[in-house]
Design a protein around this motif. Structure first.
Motif: not given
Length: 573
Positions: A30-44, A187-192
């Motif tokens: 589900d796009r709204s519940a997984t991935g994006g900045w929510r998940a990547s901030l954990f990883i960062i 676009k967010r991936k480029m900022s990632y």
């Protein structure tokens, strides 16, 4: 040729992520519940902790080898370069395991446990009396410097193995949290990649300031215990975020399809290529599910023969032909092999940049150790000067992400403001300038009648940091984006291997220069490090010219209709 544009998506594709990833229960995410900045901030955040542990060790290593293990400057510098080399080469193995066997999440977990084992052993070498380092005259009661050396080197090479799986898997796993088929997420991936490096520099900054002060004020044992605890905490946080992640299943060896393409092309070497590229074989879009298909290119046309259909007028024979991957390959498989071949010249021209970078963790720090490091009543630890490069990189990635790239994007109308290879080229130029600045400063230090302040090193470290902000981030993005989708961890491993090979080459260069000249003495004041710096600067200047020629003719990865072309050959013209 203008970049392709994304097709308008049905409402269902806005809710669900259709890029072959799954959630933690194996369902379509589900796009709204997984991935994006929510998940990547954990990883960062995890990257911050791991880099704190790594740089807390790496930037103090040459000082430990010379002060505690009593190695001379040349031996210590070569040992650091060997360790850096192995540490940077291991991600090739770790990336392959992540892509082909374990998947990225489990590779991060297992490699983190190996990493922690190395840090724990390092702590024991400082806490257990029989394992502690000692001077030859002081050793006794069963203590031996040799035993400590064995345990110490075993520990740091365990950390190398742990880094080998952790580094490529974690970075690519973070980038996987953004859907390439979705314009905003793309676009967010480029900022990632910019903010990933911001976290990296944050960890580096603490690793070269707080950690050196701790070992000067208390001792090496405290440093090792703190780094072990930090890595343990990082692993706990990473696992805690598992419900937010998007996962990709391992796809088997990425090299098998490439060998099949070569075998098929050789088998059909006598056949003429069709005049219409559309006659080459590709999986129909109705059968390809969520796999991205690549556009055909006109380079390395011989490989296109692997996709020639020999029995297109005979349905039964064609069914047999397409079931044999050693006889018929798809256009996408052919293009993936072309991508890997095209990466080789970029990888090679990045090596001199890596050689320049390796000086900042060896000779630059040794320079700082013989300069006046007093700041009021406080003496700056030599390794803490490395923080200047991190500050330069932090400034660069912030201004690039918030000001430069948006401005260029508005001016050009392209999704990516500055092309990847242009960004890398700017960074290479700045690193060459950093080596020239280092040569000038070292020459002045050698002729000075009184100790020079360590702040004379600011220009070379800041120039190197600015260069890293362009080249390092660009190289990371390049080796993630421009490899086949099924080998992105291995792509990050290829990026990291640049610095491993460069460290080995730096050691070989030191050995060759030492045999051919008298530039290196036992201590820094008797050496001619400025001449060595000029040599590295000259190598980089020549290499930049070669890189520009390669970049101007480079063809970027182009994906069919579902996702926009991120870069095009015209972007570098």
């Amino acid at each position: 040729m203008a970049p392709a544009t994304s097709l308008e998506k049905p409402q269902g594709e806005e809710k669900w992520v259709c890029d072959s990833s799954v959630d933690h229960k194996g369902r379509i995410p589900d796009r709204s519940a997984t991935g994006g900045w929510r998940a990547s901030l954990f990883i960062i955040v995890i990257e911050f902790g791991e880099r704190l542990s790594y740089f807390g060790l790496a930037t103090n290593l040459i000082m430990y080898l010379t002060k505690e293990l009593h190695e001379d400057l040349k031996t210590a510098a070569k040992n650091v370069n060997y360790w850096n080399g192995v540490t940077s080469m291991m991600p090739l193995v770790g990336g392959f395991v992540a892509d082909a066997v374990l998947g990225r999440f489990f590779t991060v977990v297992i490699s983190s446990l190996v990493y922690i084992a190395g840090l724990t052993l390092l702590s024991l070498s400082q806490l257990v009396p029989r394992l502690k380092p000692c001077d030859a005259a002081a050793c006794g009661g069963g203590r031996s410097m040799r035993v400590h050396e064995v345990i110490f080197f075993l520990a740091i090479y365990l950390i190398s193995v742990g880094t080998g799986g952790h580094k490529p898997s974690l970075e690519s796993f973070g980038a996987d949290q953004f859907d390439d088929n979705h314009a905003e997420e793309r676009k967010r991936k480029m900022s990632y990649f910019n903010w990933w490096n911001f976290a990296l520099c944050g960890g580096l900054l603490f690793g070269v300031t707080v950690i050196p002060y701790a070992h000067d004020a208390v001792g090496w044992w405290l440093v090792d215990v703190v780094l072990t605890a930090t890595m343990c905490f990082s692993l706990v946080v990473f696992v805690a975020g598992k419900t937010f992640y998007r996962y990709r299943a391992p796809v088997g060896s990425p090299f098998t399809p490439m060998v099949q393409v070569v075998a098929s092309a050789l088998a059909k070497r006598g056949l003429p290529l069709p005049s219409d590229d559309g006659e080459l074989y590709e999986v129909p879009k109705t059968e390809q599910s969520s796999r991205r298909l690549l556009c055909h290119t006109n380079k390395l046309r011989f490989l296109d023969k692997a996709a020639i259909i020999e029995h297109k007028d005979d349905a039964a024979a064609f069914a047999v032909e397409k079931s044999n991957p050693w006889r018929l390959a798809t256009v996408t498989q052919v293009e993936e092999l072309k991508l890997i071949i095209g990466i080789v010249p970029i990888w090679l021209t990045a090596l001199p940049f890596g050689i320049a970078m390796s000086q900042s963790s060896t000779f630059f720090i040794k320079q700082a150790s013989v300069m006046d490091r007093k700041l009021g009543g406080f003496e700056i630890p030599p390794a803490s000067v490395f923080a200047l490069g991190a500050v330069g990189m932090l400034i660069t990635v912030t201004l690039y992400d918030k000001l430069l790239e948006p401005a260029v994007r508005r001016a050009t109308g392209q999704e990516r403001g500055v092309s990847i290879l242009k960004r890398i080229g700017v960074g290479m130029t700045l690193s060459a300038a950093a080596m020239a600045a280092a040569a000038l400063v070292e020459r002045r230090r050698l002729t000075a009648t009184a100790p020079m302040t360590v702040f004379w090193l600011v220009p070379q470290y800041m120039a190197m940091g600015l260069g890293d902000g362009f080249a390092l981030v660009g190289l990371q993005e390049y080796f993630y984006e421009q490899v086949p989708d099924g080998m992105r961890s291995l792509g990050i491993g290829l990026y990291l291997s640049i610095f491993g090979v460069a460290s080995f080459l730096s050691s070989l260069l030191i050995t060759a220069v030492d045999r051919a000249t008298t530039w290196f003495a036992r201590d820094l004041n008797g050496s001619r490090l400025d001449s060595f710096y000029w040599l590295v600067a000259a190598l980089n200047a020549v290499n930049i010219c070669v890189f520009v020629c390669i970049a101007r003719s480079y063809s970027y990865k182009r994906v069919q209709s579902k996702v926009a072309v991120v870069d095009s050959p015209e972007a570098d013209a």
